[in-house]
Write a protein that holds these residues in place. Structure first.
Motif, short mmCIF file in Angstrom:
data_model
loop_
_atom_site.label_atom_id
_atom_site.label_comp_id
_atom_site.label_asym_id
_atom_site.label_seq_id
_atom_site.Cartn_x
_atom_site.Cartn_y
_atom_site.Cartn_z
N GLY A 1 0.86 -1.19 0.00
CA GLY A 1 0.00 0.00 0.00
C GLY A 1 0.89 1.23 0.00
O GLY A 1 1.70 1.37 0.90
N VAL B 1 -4.74 3.38 5.81
CA VAL B 1 -6.04 2.70 5.83
C VAL B 1 -5.90 1.20 6.12
O VAL B 1 -6.85 0.55 6.54
N GLY B 2 -4.71 0.67 5.92
CA GLY B 2 -4.45 -0.72 6.29
C GLY B 2 -4.62 -0.93 7.79
O GLY B 2 -5.04 -2.01 8.23
N HIS C 1 -7.61 -3.98 -18.17
CA HIS C 1 -8.81 -3.42 -17.52
C HIS C 1 -9.62 -2.52 -18.46
O HIS C 1 -10.79 -2.30 -18.24
N GLY D 1 -7.76 -0.29 -7.00
CA GLY D 1 -6.65 -0.88 -7.73
C GLY D 1 -6.43 -0.01 -8.94
O GLY D 1 -7.08 1.05 -9.08
N CYS D 2 -5.57 -0.44 -9.87
CA CYS D 2 -5.40 0.35 -11.09
C CYS D 2 -6.75 0.58 -11.76
O CYS D 2 -7.01 1.62 -12.35
N SER E 1 -5.89 -9.13 -6.38
CA SER E 1 -5.27 -8.92 -5.08
C SER E 1 -6.32 -8.44 -4.07
O SER E 1 -6.35 -8.88 -2.92
N ALA F 1 -1.02 -4.64 -9.20
CA ALA F 1 -0.37 -3.70 -10.11
C ALA F 1 -0.24 -2.29 -9.51
O ALA F 1 0.82 -1.67 -9.59
N MET F 2 -1.31 -1.82 -8.91
CA MET F 2 -1.38 -0.43 -8.44
C MET F 2 -0.17 -0.02 -7.61
O MET F 2 0.36 1.07 -7.74
C1 LIG Z 1 -6.60 -1.39 3.28
C2 LIG Z 1 -5.81 -1.02 2.08
N1 LIG Z 1 -4.64 -1.63 1.87
C3 LIG Z 1 -3.89 -1.31 0.79
C4 LIG Z 1 -4.31 -0.36 -0.09
C5 LIG Z 1 -3.46 -0.02 -1.28
N2 LIG Z 1 -3.98 -0.66 -2.46
C6 LIG Z 1 -4.92 -0.10 -3.19
S1 LIG Z 1 -5.49 -1.12 -4.35
C7 LIG Z 1 -4.46 -2.34 -3.97
C8 LIG Z 1 -4.45 -3.65 -4.66
C9 LIG Z 1 -4.53 -3.57 -6.13
O1 LIG Z 1 -4.38 -4.85 -6.67
P1 LIG Z 1 -5.50 -5.54 -7.55
O2 LIG Z 1 -6.78 -5.59 -6.81
O3 LIG Z 1 -4.96 -6.84 -8.00
O4 LIG Z 1 -5.70 -4.53 -8.76
P2 LIG Z 1 -4.64 -4.02 -9.85
O5 LIG Z 1 -4.03 -2.77 -9.32
O6 LIG Z 1 -3.65 -5.12 -10.07
O7 LIG Z 1 -5.44 -3.74 -11.07
C10 LIG Z 1 -3.69 -1.93 -2.91
C11 LIG Z 1 -2.64 -2.76 -2.35
C12 LIG Z 1 -5.55 0.26 0.19
N3 LIG Z 1 -6.04 1.22 -0.59
N4 LIG Z 1 -6.26 -0.09 1.26
#
Ligand SMILES: Cc1ncc(C[n+]2csc(CCOP(=O)(O)OP(=O)(O)O)c2C)c(N)n1
Lengths: 193, 580
Positions: B28, B76-77, B344, B363-364, B411, B442-443
């Motif tokens: 994060g 936020v974690g 996406h 996420g992204c 994720s 990815a994000m």
């Molecule tokens: C509680 C919390 N932990 C961590 C984050 C940071 N964060 C935002 S989205 C994300 C995960 C993104 O991964 P995924 O769902 O696989 O989507 P992608 O970006 O690969 O499209 C993380 C770690 C957050 N916003 N909130």
């Protein structure tokens, strides 16, 4: 080492290599015995957003970020980004602009026009403006991704930093397999200013 | 020799030097590099946990078992980890435990601006705040000692500006710290009401001891100079204060919970005017005022965003704003956007085209919410999409559900989407859920997770089978679709939306930035003879295709990776393939 703090703003588009560039410049400043702070942007903006890296060095640096009107140099990897950050420049500061054009979303979606002549407007405002096609030079050196090092070359020669110092830093930071192209691109940039 | 380290690397180094042997995290921004760099050290254990709650629980176990342990997450974690946090603060530690909260004033990469110093007060734990990378390293080491001395986990609270700024650091040697002996001690570690009552007494006792410690620790120091202005500050704002007011007297707090009341009174008595400079919430200011000390802060300084030396000088001494060249207004905004070839993109193009209500997630793919894709209705926090979609259905009925989808990344699904899906099945929802499985997180910079089959060190691990998991939850309609095949995806969506049962569509295609993604075998071009300038391809919001105003035609740009999406949306077959 110097008393006055030197402030360098490196601006571009996420993914263009501003992080690597600020690390090279910072490494040079460390080698020359300065206190150094670098502020980076990681995370979401790295996905094609407007990004800025800030390098500050001198005898003692407190804030990791540069105030408006304080930057000695703005190094812009993309044509309109220098204009976006121009208020950070000292009135007698220097701007180096790469002519690469990366359309931002409002332009891509047709909501706004890309201000194609904005680097000329910057040049009209800031006497010490240099405009360069670093991307083209990088391509000729063998890798389009070395454009950032061309700009590092121009910046360091404009600042009177010995080329050897910068080459040492590039060698320490750039991965071995890309080193030769990067050194070549650096030297091309260095002799431009 | 001194070297440059970002704050996050310095924290990892500090934990390593302090003899920590276990580190856990969920990625994060701006916290990700902490445990990622800790994993580079030898002879230590590091993991990406499925979420922050698990990360803290694994950390608690490691601490109880006797190891010095580092746990890291973004602000936020800590909300996700709040349940174990509030009770682990009662049990206390065996091996020292430091939990890093990386806050994000200015919302550089976050959904809110919460100030996690508040957790220190509510969960009764010490909070330490470094102001540069050297302090990040030194304070992390000290935090492990404090944790063991006062039998409490310690929060190291940082902000994005510390996490991602490089400053000079002198590193030291690793101290080998043997595991503390493990002894069964249910009164301390089993939080039954009867035992927890006893622990609460201990917690209040150690908070009092910590208050005394706060008065004398070197973490808090007065820097006396001109006494007409006295500033209490901590963290990165200390650097802004030093820059803006080089002659002011400063009380720099490294331990921000509990506060050194007597030290603050002493400092206040020596200065004419007392100001607290703290980003976000008036955590220090309100406590100081409650002790009857005259102080100002938030009446002049904003509750929003990051501070800077320039901002403080303007607000506190009325120095003029620097002149503007006025050219900035001419520059179009440049928000982040989905990459060329991103799997996406097509999903959101389709969702908007089908006029669906989209309960989104983080996420992204949240970038699918902004123009020109505009394919998302809600995004609250990680994992919220599925519950939100179910709630919409329960409020407005199954007709509404037939035009609603939940969209969630792989994720994020593992992090906190699974329980939402269980709810859909359990409570008779008919939601259609799209899991965007791009085989990475990815994000935050491509971290592995349980469904990628690799550990934080890129070692093979048993791969979580999302399809099998979804079926085991009780979803009968599960299918896997390539999100770059728009026709198939659209057909799948129509079918699943029509079903009065829960369904899951797994959109499977790796993130375009992953190194294993093969180079395109052909290139894409626009046939100018055919292109009508209708701009459908432009509405994909892709850097690979742009519009030539003069010719009124689309064009393919060098960044194109030939994903074929624009070719598919073009109604006139003007976008074509050619050999590379
Ligand atoms: C509680 C919390 N932990 C961590 C984050 C940071 N964060 C935002 S989205 C994300 C995960 C993104 O991964 P995924 O769902 O696989 O989507 P992608 O970006 O690969 O499209 C993380 C770690 C957050 N916003 N909130």
């Amino acid at each position: 080492m110097q008393d006055k703090i030197t402030n360098i703003l490196i601006v571009g588009v996420g993914g263009q290599g501003t992080l690597l560039t600020s690390r090279i410049i910072a490494q040079v400043a460390v080698q020359m015995g300065n206190d150094v702070k670098v502020s980076e942007i990681h995370g979401m903006a790295q996905r094609g957003g407007s990004v800025v890296s800030q390098v500050r060095y001198g005898a003692k640096v407190f804030s990791p970020i540069i105030s408006k009107g304080e930057a000695d140099i703005i190094l812009a990897f993309e044509k309109i980004e220098a204009a976006r950050w121009l208020d950070y420049l000292r009135p007698d500061g220097m701007v180096i602009i790469n002519t690469e054009r990366v359309n931002p979303l409002p332009v891509m979606s047709g909501k706004m026009k890309y201000p194609d002549d904005i680097h000329e407007k910057v040049a009209a405002l800031i006497p010490k403006t240099t405009i360069v096609d670093a991307t083209d030079i990088a391509v000729r050196c063998g890798n389009i991704r070395a454009a950032n090092v061309v700009l590092v070359g121009m910046l360091s020669s404009a600042m009177g930093i010995p080329a050897e110092e910068v080459e040492k830093a590039i060698t320490a930071i750039v991965p071995a397999k890309a080193l030769e192209v990067n050194l070549k691109a650096f030297r091309e940039g260095y002799q431009l200013m | 020799m001194k070297k440059l380290l970002i704050g996050n690397e310095a924290i990892a180094r500090g934990a390593y030097e302090a003899g920590a042997t276990v580190a856990t995290a969920y990625p994060g921004t701006p916290s990700t590099e902490i445990v990622n760099s800790f994993a580079q050290f030898e002879d230590v254990y590091a993991e990406w946990s499925p979420n922050e709650k698990v990360a803290l629980e694994v950390g608690a176990g490691a601490s109880i078992a006797g190891a010095r342990t580092l746990v890291a997450m973004k602000h936020v974690g800590v909300n996700v980890a709040a349940d174990p946090l509030y009770s682990f603060s009662y049990t206390g530690v065996n091996g020292g435990l430091v939990i890093v909260s990386a806050d994000d004033p200015g919302l550089h990469s976050s959904q809110n601006e919460q100030d996690n110093r508040g957790y220190g007060r509510f969960a009764k734990m010490p909070v330490i705040e470094p102001s540069d990378s050297q302090e990040a390293l030194d304070y992390t080491k000290l935090a492990f000692d404090i944790s063991e001395q006062f039998d409490t986990m310690v929060m190291l609270r940082i902000t994005m500006r510390l996490a991602h700024s490089q400053t000079m650091v002198e590193t030291g040697e690793r101290q080998e710290v043997p595991l503390k002996p493990y002894k069964k001690n249910p009164q301390k570690y089993v939080m039954l009401p009867g035992f927890a009552k006893g622990r609460h007494v201990e917690v209040e006792k150690s908070m009092l001891e910590l208050q005394e410690y706060a008065e004398s620790t070197a973490l808090n120091r007065m820097e006396m100079d001109d006494t007409s202005l006295g500033i209490i500050t901590s963290g990165v704002p200390y650097q802004y204060v030093k820059e803006a007011f080089p002659h002011a007297s400063i009380l720099k707090l490294g331990l921000v919970n509990p506060l050194p009341k007597e030290l603050i009174k002493t400092f206040a008595a020596q200065v004419d005017k007392l100001v607290v400079v703290e980003e976000l919430e008036p955590v220090i200011e309100e406590q100081v005022r409650s002790w009857g000390i005259e102080v100002s802060g938030k009446e002049q300084l904003t509750l929003l965003g990051e501070y800077s030396a320039e901002y403080l000088a303007q607000k506190l001494t009325g120095s003029p704003a620097p002149q503007s060249f006025g050219i900035e207004q001419e520059v179009p905004a440049r928000p982040p956007l989905l990459c060329a070839g991103c799997p996406h993109r097509g999903v959101f193009h389709l969702l908007r085209k089908m006029r669906l209500v989209v309960a989104g997630d983080i996420g992204c793919y949240t970038l699918g919410a902004i123009s020109p894709l505009e394919g998302m209705d809600t995004c609250i926090c990680m994992g919220a999409s599925i519950g939100t979609a179910l709630g919409m259905e329960k409020a407005r009925g199954t007709e509404f559900a037939a035009k609603t989808v939940a969209v969630i990344g792989d994720s994020t699904f593992v992090h906190s989407g699974i329980t939402g899906l269980i709810d859909v099945v359990y409570n008779g929802g008919t939601s259609t859920i799209m899991i965007l499985d791009n085989d990475t997180t990815a994000m935050t910079g491509h971290q592995d997770h349980p469904a990628t089959g690799l550990t934080i060190r890129k070692q093979p691990a048993p791969k979580l089978d999302i399809e099998a998991l979804v079926k085991a939850i009780g979803v009968k309609n599960v299918r896997i679709v390539d999100p770059l095949k728009l026709d198939e995806l659209e057909a799948a969506l129509k079918e699943e939306l029509a079903r009065r049962e829960p369904s899951v569509i797994i959109c499977k295609r790796p993130c375009a930035l992953l190194p294993e993604v093969p180079k395109p075998t052909y290139r894409i071009y626009v046939d100018d003879e055919i292109c009508t300038g209708c701009k459908v391809c432009i509405r994909l919001g892709c850097t690979g295709v742009s519009f030539r105003d003069e010719e009124k035609k689309a064009q393919i740009n060098p960044g194109c990776v030939a994903c074929g999406l624009c070719e598919q949306v073009c109604k006139f077959d003007a976008i074509k393939q050619a050999e590379v």
